[in-house]
Write an enzyme that holds these catalytic residues in place. Structure first.
Site, mmCIF file in Angstrom:
data_model
loop_
_atom_site.group_PDB
_atom_site.id
_atom_site.type_symbol
_atom_site.label_atom_id
_atom_site.label_comp_id
_atom_site.label_asym_id
_atom_site.label_seq_id
_atom_site.Cartn_x
_atom_site.Cartn_y
_atom_site.Cartn_z
ATOM 1 N N TYR A 208 0.883 -1.162 0.000
ATOM 2 C CA TYR A 208 0.000 0.000 0.000
ATOM 3 C C TYR A 208 0.925 1.218 0.000
ATOM 4 C CZ TYR A 208 -4.301 -2.531 1.174
ATOM 5 O OH TYR A 208 -5.399 -3.344 1.146
ATOM 6 N N ASP A 236 -6.537 -0.449 -5.930
ATOM 7 C CA ASP A 236 -8.005 -0.369 -5.906
ATOM 8 C C ASP A 236 -8.546 0.166 -4.580
ATOM 9 O OD1 ASP A 236 -7.427 -2.499 -4.289
ATOM 10 O OD2 ASP A 236 -8.637 -3.972 -5.369
ATOM 11 N N HIS A 324 -10.623 -6.487 -4.691
ATOM 12 C CA HIS A 324 -10.315 -6.463 -3.255
ATOM 13 C C HIS A 324 -11.247 -7.384 -2.470
ATOM 14 C CE1 HIS A 324 -7.482 -3.803 -1.006
ATOM 15 N NE2 HIS A 324 -8.105 -4.316 0.031
#
Length: 459
Positions: A208, A236, A324
């Site tokens: 991330y 996403d 996700h």
């Protein structure tokens, strides 16, 4: 702790509620080793206490009493026959906040369910009279040889389900020669997971991208130094999906991530973690990440054909078709459906060489994995089922989950008439029903009052 409270990643509540108590049982499932040294100023290290501190009071309501009873009476591992069994056990034994975090999807959870339902609309076209006495399910992903065509995809906070967390997953994956992807939000440190690996084991790092770019690039460098074999950049999640199950549990425990003073800590675990992520990530950032290391770079969370093509043209090593796990935008496309749409276009544009397309979400059976491979996937990510197997049975549970999928794959390939992964192709599947989409809206169905028939006079 007064000066530190505003900077505490988990918010004020865990400190003010538990001040003066032994919070080891609360702290350990969320934090990897070293987090105190990393985030707590040294002038706050006051030393060891003299004697023992009282533990926080535990209130046992009826649900918690039933849960603890389930823990004591869970089925033995040899009674588990499929991944659904692991999920059923996990639902019965996990604390409410852990189950809510693991199982939640966004909004009405339509796409979370559709991720799985889409596989059920694909049928096989088996070959007969093939020599399938010996079946080989080994393959390569990003040039890495592995015993199976699936990998353990990144999931956060594994210690919510089991105290050994991602380390147990790493050990199981190493023993079974399965690639593990480690999350930025892992509740075990990247160092711990790397240390738990066996010689020759392959691990990937899921990134991330932090709002502070230096933090992100430092993580990439650390992952490369620790021997990770690929960087999967999640794209996403520019903001948090509306995960209401998670919100309703009011998960206010601490997190291992320094998310800062503006973190949303009263709307579930996901909200607290999401403020760590930069919503302004763009294609230029991907180029910078490519320059920052010598590892393969894969974009995780691609949800449309045009972006898959763009990723290939940008020279990344692959993409993960993923929504996700249905936790971000409800009604995003089911990954396996996008896979069926995009692979012919990549082949037509001659972009399919040296470009690995992975897929995750909704996988529960070996047949699901085979369908994705037939459609052109290089590998298939398995997420929640691994968390569920870990939650109930630790490392041995994860190994059992892997064995189940291995056995299903070998059996199903025999029945399909394929001797190895290289033989799989679109000719083995019938996708004519794939375009039709239907995921029942269970929330709407529960509150809807149906029309009634006319009544007889004696009713």
């Amino acid at each position: 702790m007064t000066d530190f409270i505003p900077k505490h990643p988990g918010g004020r509540a865990p400190i003010t509620t538990n001040a003066g108590k032994d919070v080891t049982d609360i702290f350990t499932p969320i934090h990897p080793p070293g987090v105190i040294e990393q985030y707590l100023p040294k002038d706050k290290w006051l030393g060891d206490i003299d004697g023992e501190a009282p533990k926080p009071e535990v209130v046992l309501d009826d649900d918690e009493i039933e849960r603890l009873s389930n823990v004591d009476n869970k089925p033995s591992l040899n009674k588990i026959f499929n991944l659904h069994d692991f999920e059923y056990v996990a639902k019965s034994i996990l604390p409410k906040n852990a189950w809510a975090y693991y199982s939640s999807g966004s909004d009405d959870e339509i796409i979370m369910r559709e991720n799985h339902y889409a596989y059920q609309r694909i049928y096989f076209r088996p070959r007969i009279l093939e020599k399938v006495g010996s079946v080989d399910i080994s393959t390569e992903m990003l040039g890495i040889k592995t015993s199976v065509p699936f990998y353990i995809t990144a999931t956060a906070l594994a210690k919510l389900g089991h105290p050994d967390g991602e380390v147990a997953i790493a050990k199981a994956a190493g023993k079974e020669d399965v690639i593990q992807m480690i999350s930025t939000f892992s509740s075990c440190s990247l160092d711990e997971c790397a240390e738990a690996s066996v010689e020759g084991q392959s691990q990937w790092f899921q990134l991330y991208v932090n709002t502070e770019r230096k933090v992100a690039f430092d993580l990439v460098k650390k992952a490369e130094k620790l021997g990770m074999k690929g960087i999967f950049v999640t794209v996403d999640a520019p903001c948090l999906g509306n995960r209401e199950k998670d919100k309703k549990t009011k998960f206010t425990e601490d997190t291992s991530i320094g998310v800062g003073e503006t973190a949303e800590r009263d709307n579930g675990a996901s909200a607290a973690l999401s403020t760590f992520i930069d919503p302004n990530l763009d294609w230029d950032d991907i180029k910078e990440i490519q320059k920052s290391c010598n590892l393969p770079i894969v974009i995780k969370g691609v949800q449309r054909v045009e972006d898959v093509v763009k990723a290939a043209e940008h020279g990344v090593n692959g993409v993960v078709l993923s929504n996700h796990g249905g936790r971000q935008l409800d009604f995003a496309p089911a990954p396996v459906q996008l896979l069926a749409e995009v692979m012919p276009i990549l082949r037509q544009k001659k972009l399919d060489k040296n470009f690995d397309v992975f897929v995750d979400g909704g996988v529960r059976r070996g047949t699901d994995i085979l369908k994705a491979l037939c459609l052109g996937a290089k590998g298939v990510g398995v997420g929640r089922p691994i968390l569920y197997s870990l939650s109930g049975y630790g490392e041995e549970g994860v190994r059992k989950a892997i064995h189940i999928l291995k056995d299903e794959l070998i059996l199903d390939m025999r029945l399909l008439g394929a001797k190895n992964i290289g033989e799989l192709n679109p000719n083995f599947v019938d996708t004519r029903n794939l375009i039709g989409r239907y995921a029942p809206d269970s929330l709407y169905g529960q509150v809807y009052s149906p029309l009634e028939f006319v009544k007889f006079k004696n009713e």
